[in-house]
Write a protein that holds these residues in place. Structure first.
Motif, PDB file in Angstrom:
ATOM      1  N   TYR A   1       6.976   5.693  -2.583  1.00  0.00           N
ATOM      2  CA  TYR A   1       6.168   4.573  -2.075  1.00  0.00           C
ATOM      3  C   TYR A   1       6.312   3.323  -2.933  1.00  0.00           C
ATOM      4  CZ  TYR A   1       3.630   8.156   0.579  1.00  0.00           C
ATOM      5  OH  TYR A   1       3.296   9.168   1.432  1.00  0.00           O
ATOM      6  N   GLY A   2       5.725   2.234  -2.417  1.00  0.00           N
ATOM      7  CA  GLY A   2       5.401   1.102  -3.271  1.00  0.00           C
ATOM      8  C   GLY A   2       4.110   1.492  -3.978  1.00  0.00           C
TER       9      GLY A   2
ATOM     10  N   LEU B   1       3.990  -1.135   9.933  1.00  0.00           N
ATOM     11  CA  LEU B   1       5.114  -0.195   9.988  1.00  0.00           C
ATOM     12  C   LEU B   1       4.700   0.954  10.919  1.00  0.00           C
ATOM     13  CD1 LEU B   1       6.140  -0.006   6.207  1.00  0.00           C
ATOM     14  CD2 LEU B   1       6.627  -1.781   7.903  1.00  0.00           C
TER      15      LEU B   1
ATOM     16  N   TYR C   1       0.010  -4.677   6.126  1.00  0.00           N
ATOM     17  CA  TYR C   1      -0.017  -5.783   5.180  1.00  0.00           C
ATOM     18  C   TYR C   1      -0.621  -7.000   5.863  1.00  0.00           C
ATOM     19  CZ  TYR C   1       4.026  -3.062   3.322  1.00  0.00           C
ATOM     20  OH  TYR C   1       4.868  -2.079   2.866  1.00  0.00           O
TER      21      TYR C   1
ATOM     22  N   ILE D   1       0.536   1.663   1.896  1.00  0.00           N
ATOM     23  CA  ILE D   1       0.758   2.236   3.221  1.00  0.00           C
ATOM     24  C   ILE D   1       1.118   1.073   4.146  1.00  0.00           C
ATOM     25  CG2 ILE D   1      -0.410   3.541   5.084  1.00  0.00           C
ATOM     26  CD1 ILE D   1       0.295   5.143   2.491  1.00  0.00           C
ATOM     27  N   GLY D   2       1.830   1.368   5.229  1.00  0.00           N
ATOM     28  CA  GLY D   2       2.452   0.294   6.011  1.00  0.00           C
ATOM     29  C   GLY D   2       1.571  -0.646   6.814  1.00  0.00           C
TER      30      GLY D   2
ATOM     31  N   THR E   1       7.968  -5.256  -1.139  1.00  0.00           N
ATOM     32  CA  THR E   1       7.133  -5.062  -2.337  1.00  0.00           C
ATOM     33  C   THR E   1       7.459  -6.112  -3.406  1.00  0.00           C
ATOM     34  OG1 THR E   1       7.013  -2.710  -1.889  1.00  0.00           O
ATOM     35  CG2 THR E   1       6.559  -3.375  -4.153  1.00  0.00           C
TER      36      THR E   1
ATOM     37  N   ASP F   1       3.866   4.701   9.969  1.00  0.00           N
ATOM     38  CA  ASP F   1       2.570   5.077   9.404  1.00  0.00           C
ATOM     39  C   ASP F   1       1.546   4.983  10.520  1.00  0.00           C
ATOM     40  OD1 ASP F   1       3.226   5.624   6.743  1.00  0.00           O
ATOM     41  OD2 ASP F   1       3.117   3.518   6.168  1.00  0.00           O
TER      42      ASP F   1
ATOM     43  N   LEU G   1      13.443  -3.657   4.193  1.00  0.00           N
ATOM     44  CA  LEU G   1      12.201  -4.086   4.848  1.00  0.00           C
ATOM     45  C   LEU G   1      11.895  -5.565   4.584  1.00  0.00           C
ATOM     46  CD1 LEU G   1       9.584  -3.466   6.372  1.00  0.00           C
ATOM     47  CD2 LEU G   1       8.611  -2.607   4.227  1.00  0.00           C
TER      48      LEU G   1
HETATM   49  C1  G1P Z   1       7.971   1.377   2.951  1.00  0.00           C
HETATM   50  C2  G1P Z   1       7.623   0.400   1.826  1.00  0.00           C
HETATM   51  C3  G1P Z   1       6.794   1.107   0.754  1.00  0.00           C
HETATM   52  C4  G1P Z   1       5.570   1.738   1.367  1.00  0.00           C
HETATM   53  C5  G1P Z   1       5.962   2.664   2.531  1.00  0.00           C
HETATM   54  C6  G1P Z   1       4.722   3.153   3.259  1.00  0.00           C
HETATM   55  O1  G1P Z   1       8.847   2.353   2.435  1.00  0.00           O
HETATM   56  O2  G1P Z   1       8.824  -0.120   1.278  1.00  0.00           O
HETATM   57  O3  G1P Z   1       6.409   0.172  -0.233  1.00  0.00           O
HETATM   58  O4  G1P Z   1       4.856   2.461   0.374  1.00  0.00           O
HETATM   59  O5  G1P Z   1       6.805   1.983   3.482  1.00  0.00           O
HETATM   60  O6  G1P Z   1       5.052   4.049   4.275  1.00  0.00           O
HETATM   61  P1  G1P Z   1       9.727   3.345   3.363  1.00  0.00           P
HETATM   62  O7  G1P Z   1       8.787   4.457   3.761  1.00  0.00           O
HETATM   63  O8  G1P Z   1      10.189   2.539   4.524  1.00  0.00           O
HETATM   64  O9  G1P Z   1      10.835   3.828   2.483  1.00  0.00           O
END
Ligand code: G1P
Length: 297
Positions: free
Chosen positions: A172-173, A132, A209, A206-207, A233, A135, A112
């Motif tokens: 998650y982050g 993102l 920022y 959550i996606g 992150t 989400d 990402l």
């Molecule tokens: C990404 C981010 C993560 C975040 C998440 C939310 O992860 O890297 O930090 O918490 O989206 O949906 P992924 O879901 O793409 O693995």
């Protein structure tokens, strides 16, 4: 006064393997909740927040996304001929003016952080949003709009945040909270996908920022982190090393993880029930199957 946020990056290069075989030929972001593709929810949210420039980070096989935002002259002409103005209005929400939308290819799936970095030349020296589309957030005021309003007061960097069950934190982050002010928290650290039992809190990113352009500079020097990927992150956590502020924002709304089948189905039901023309039929059906399930137990 922080700069206004008018640019948003939509990382849409992922393969969507969790939805195979559907995603063999349809980009994940074109999959629909009721009758609108996931990407439309993201765009509507960005528009409500005042975004004027939409930057898609794509990859091979995502052509359907570019077509989706284009005009469709034959279809539009046909609908006009038949006097279907309501459908023409619906189509208008999918159109972007020339120059409002840009597509950048992420040539390698390096994570990402790398996807966001691919858009650096289009961002320049302004704060920018990242959405993102997996989400999906149902909210009275869109999540990004809530954040843009809060950001106008704080500046710095801001990530959407939500409490998750402790056993889910490693997906998650996760934020290491310095000061909890209710809707907003200031943070002193961030970890991407912490190993089970090591998460600094259960407040997950959550996606959504809003980031300072300095995060793109941080990404220049990043090496791969969790899962061998270049993580956004980590670039945001770098801001804290440089004593730049990072806030978590507890948004008002319901988030659906449409990157998972279960989350996608839940969103389908929730958005279906939210539609007046579907509500009665759908809720009667749900009541019936629950009754049958209960009777079978
Ligand atoms: C990404 C981010 C993560 C975040 C998440 C939310 O992860 O890297 O930090 O918490 O989206 O949906 P992924 O879901 O793409 O693995």
């Amino acid at each position: 006064m922080p700069h206004r946020v008018t640019k948003a990056i939509f990382p849409v290069a992922g393969l969507g393997t969790r939805f195979l075989p559907a995603t063999k030929s349809v980009p994940k972001e074109i999959m629909t909740l009721v009758d609108r593709p996931l990407i439309q929810y993201a765009i509507d949210e960005a528009r409500e927040a005042g975004i004027k420039e939409f930057i898609f980070v794509t990859s091979r096989g995502k052509g359907a996304l570019e077509d989706y935002f284009d005009h469709a002259p034959t279809l539009e002409q046909e609908l006009r001929k038949k006097g279907k103005d309501d459908l023409l209005d619906i189509l208008k929400t999918t159109n972007m003016d020339s120059g409002e939308i840009a597509y950048i290819r992420q040539h390698k799936a390096l994570g990402l952080g790398h996807a966001v970095w691919c858009a650096r030349r289009l961002i320049g020296n302004e704060p920018f949003a990242v959405i993102l589309p997996d989400d999906v957030i149902a909210a009275e005021t869109s999540c990004l709009k809530q954040m843009v309003d809060a950001y106008a007061e704080t500046g710095g960097n801001m990530v959407a945040a939500m409490e998750v069950p402790p056993e889910k934190a490693s997906s998650y982050g996760v934020l290491d909270v310095a000061d909890d002010m209710g809707h907003m928290v200031s943070i002193k650290g961030m970890v991407e996908k912490p190993a089970p039992g090591t998460a600094p809190s259960n407040l997950a990113v959550i996606g959504r920022y809003i980031l300072s352009p300095n995060v793109l500079t941080n990404l220049n020097k990043l090496e791969s982190g969790a899962g061998g990927e270049i993580q956004l992150t980590d670039a945001i956590a770098d801001e804290l090393q440089q004593e730049n502020a990072v806030y978590g924002y507890r948004f008002r709304g319901q988030r659906f993880d449409c990157g998972s089948k279960s989350g996608f189905l839940q969103a389908t039901v929730a958005f279906g029930l939210a539609r007046e023309e579907l509500r009665d039929d759908l809720s009667a059906y749900i009541r019936d199957i629950v009754k049958m399930e209960n009777a079978a137990e």
